[in-house]
Design an enzyme around this catalytic site. Structure first.
Site, short mmCIF file in Angstrom:
data_model
loop_
_atom_site.label_atom_id
_atom_site.label_comp_id
_atom_site.label_asym_id
_atom_site.label_seq_id
_atom_site.Cartn_x
_atom_site.Cartn_y
_atom_site.Cartn_z
N GLY A 199 -54.86 42.63 62.52
CA GLY A 199 -53.91 42.38 61.43
C GLY A 199 -52.49 42.16 61.91
N CYS A 238 -49.22 53.80 68.35
CA CYS A 238 -50.40 52.99 68.11
C CYS A 238 -51.63 53.88 67.97
CB CYS A 238 -50.52 52.07 69.31
SG CYS A 238 -52.02 51.17 69.43
N CYS A 259 -51.13 49.35 74.40
CA CYS A 259 -52.33 49.56 73.60
C CYS A 259 -53.02 48.22 73.31
CB CYS A 259 -51.95 50.26 72.31
SG CYS A 259 -53.36 50.62 71.27
N VAL A 299 -53.51 47.85 55.20
CA VAL A 299 -53.67 46.67 54.35
C VAL A 299 -53.83 45.39 55.18
CG1 VAL A 299 -51.17 46.28 54.01
CG2 VAL A 299 -52.81 45.45 52.30
N ASP A 300 -53.13 45.30 56.32
CA ASP A 300 -53.15 44.06 57.10
C ASP A 300 -54.53 43.76 57.67
OD1 ASP A 300 -50.39 43.79 56.62
OD2 ASP A 300 -49.90 45.04 58.34
N GLY A 358 -60.76 44.60 64.04
CA GLY A 358 -60.30 45.97 64.26
C GLY A 358 -59.77 46.50 62.96
N LEU A 359 -60.62 47.20 62.20
CA LEU A 359 -60.20 47.74 60.89
C LEU A 359 -59.48 49.06 61.12
CD1 LEU A 359 -63.09 47.29 58.27
CD2 LEU A 359 -60.90 46.14 58.29
N SER A 360 -58.20 49.11 60.80
CA SER A 360 -57.43 50.32 61.09
C SER A 360 -57.27 51.21 59.86
CB SER A 360 -56.04 49.93 61.58
OG SER A 360 -55.34 49.30 60.53
N GLY A 361 -57.73 50.73 58.69
CA GLY A 361 -57.51 51.50 57.48
C GLY A 361 -56.20 51.12 56.80
#
Length: 395
Positions: free
Chosen positions: A124, A200, A100, A12-13, A7-10
């Site tokens: 992350g 979230c 979420c 750093v983690d 799950g790429l959230s944009g």
């Protein structure tokens, strides 16, 4: 090669999560969740999800992994936003981040990942997972993150064994500065990006503005309850059983408008939550006023002066049976059983000693020390050592 969807959230983690998994030889796919369309209630002028999805895409390109955006805004509205409105309307305070994770990331999103042939879903989160064979059965454990300052196990307190079995948390073994250093080293655009705040996947939201879409403002009275209120002086009766004693101690204080003096007006009791200090706009007291109770039926807010006001504190809370969730199903208590644990009633709160009592009424959590602002609708989570064993909605 096992396939894992990150799950790429944009942020750093999640960027470092994808990087580490690729380094470990997984086949990695990046997915960005778009969960929100209505920008009228977000605080920042720019469109936060657009910027985030762009950053996520640049990270995916840099890592050479496939990337796509999935629109989950319909499910998010139904499962998170509508639930939030409902809870606030009832005078409860929901925790959208916990929901979420349970309803979106590790349910709807996980189903999409599995349909893409993924073996795992990775996020992350600063938490860890381990497994052990107990009585011939594989049991998954949810552990606190190595970075005590960032530990996010609380947000995952509603996950099931099934969800945990398919989850990976690579940054849980690291400290935040180490994560940023890895991102810098790997030349990821998110290395110095500030951590996201607010709801979230929605970003910073002005909660009253957000709630006003559904819950109309209506003027009501703010009442200040004195520290020597008679309700705080009720002597403890003699109890016939432990369950009776717990039920008595878990009761919240009940107020009526004649219990104090009117000190101001508010725009709607459902916009306020117990323990809140900001937004009351009442001056003239030596110490600030805190919300000690909200009455959404009669639209009254009860306040007390100072953070040590008796009205803020209780030691015992109840979780109704249908709201009790054991991550470790094998440790579930039977009626009459007890367990000594460490527990917290909100994220970032230090763990406190408590005892669980399973009764016919539900699960009582009795803390050794007084807890400030126990709020219905929030989650209590309990731990042994570093392991989160279960959680429940405070009733």
């Amino acid at each position: 090669m096992k396939r894992v969807v990150v799950g790429l959230s944009g942020g750093v983690d999640s960027s470092v999560t994808a990087y580490l998994l690729k380094e470990q030889g997984y086949e990695v796919i990046g997915l960005f969740m778009k969960n929100w369309h209505d920008d009228s209630v977000t605080i920042s002028d720019e469109c936060p999800w657009l910027e985030d999805s762009n950053d996520a895409m640049i990270v995916a390109e840099k890592l050479g992994i496939p990337f796509q955006t999935v629109d989950l805004s319909a499910q998010y509205k139904e499962r998170i936003v509508d639930y939030m409105f409902n809870e606030y309307e009832k005078g409860r305070t929901p925790n959208p981040d916990v929901l979420c994770n349970r309803e979106i990331k590790f349910d709807v999103f996980m189903d999409i990942a599995l349909s893409l042939g993924a073996d795992y879903v990775a996020t992350g989160h600063y938490c860890r997972k381990s497994e052990e064979v107990i009585d011939g059965k594989k049991v998954y454990k949810l552990l606190a993150g190595k970075d005590g300052n960032k530990d996010q196990s609380y947000f995952l307190c509603q996950l099931s064994q099934e969800q945990l079995s398919k989850a990976l948390f690579p940054v849980g073994e690291l400290l935040k500065p180490e994560v940023r250093a890895i991102a810098k080293e790997a030349d990821l655009i998110t290395a110095d990006k500030k951590d996201s705040q607010g709801l979230c996947f929605i970003g910073k939201v002005r909660l009253p503005d957000f709630l006003q879409q559904k819950l109309q403002p209506k003027k009501g009275k703010i009442i200040q309850v004195p520290a020597d209120h008679l309700g705080y002086q009720i002597p403890e009766p003699n109890f016939d059983s432990k369950a009776e004693e717990l039920a008595f101690k878990a009761q919240k204080y009940v107020y009526k408008p004649t219990d104090g003096k009117v000190v101001g007006e508010h725009q709607g009791a459902h916009y306020f939550t117990k323990g809140q200090r900001k937004g009351l706009a009442v001056g003239g007291t030596k110490e600030p006023l805190f919300v000690i109770e909200t009455d959404v039926e009669d639209n009254v807010i009860y306040t007390g002066e100072g953070k040590n006001h008796q009205g803020l504190y209780r030691k015992v809370l109840l979780v109704k049976d249908e709201e009790v969730h054991w991550v470790r199903e094998d440790l579930k208590l039977a009626v009459g059983e007890t367990m000594e644990v460490m527990a917290r009633i909100r994220y970032r709160q230090a763990l406190e000693k408590a005892t669980l009592y399973q009764t016919n009424e539900g699960l009582y959590v009795a803390f050794d020390n007084n807890q400030s602002a126990i709020q219905e609708g929030q989650f209590v989570a309990w731990y042994k050592n570093e392991e989160l064993l279960g959680s429940g909605v405070i009733s």
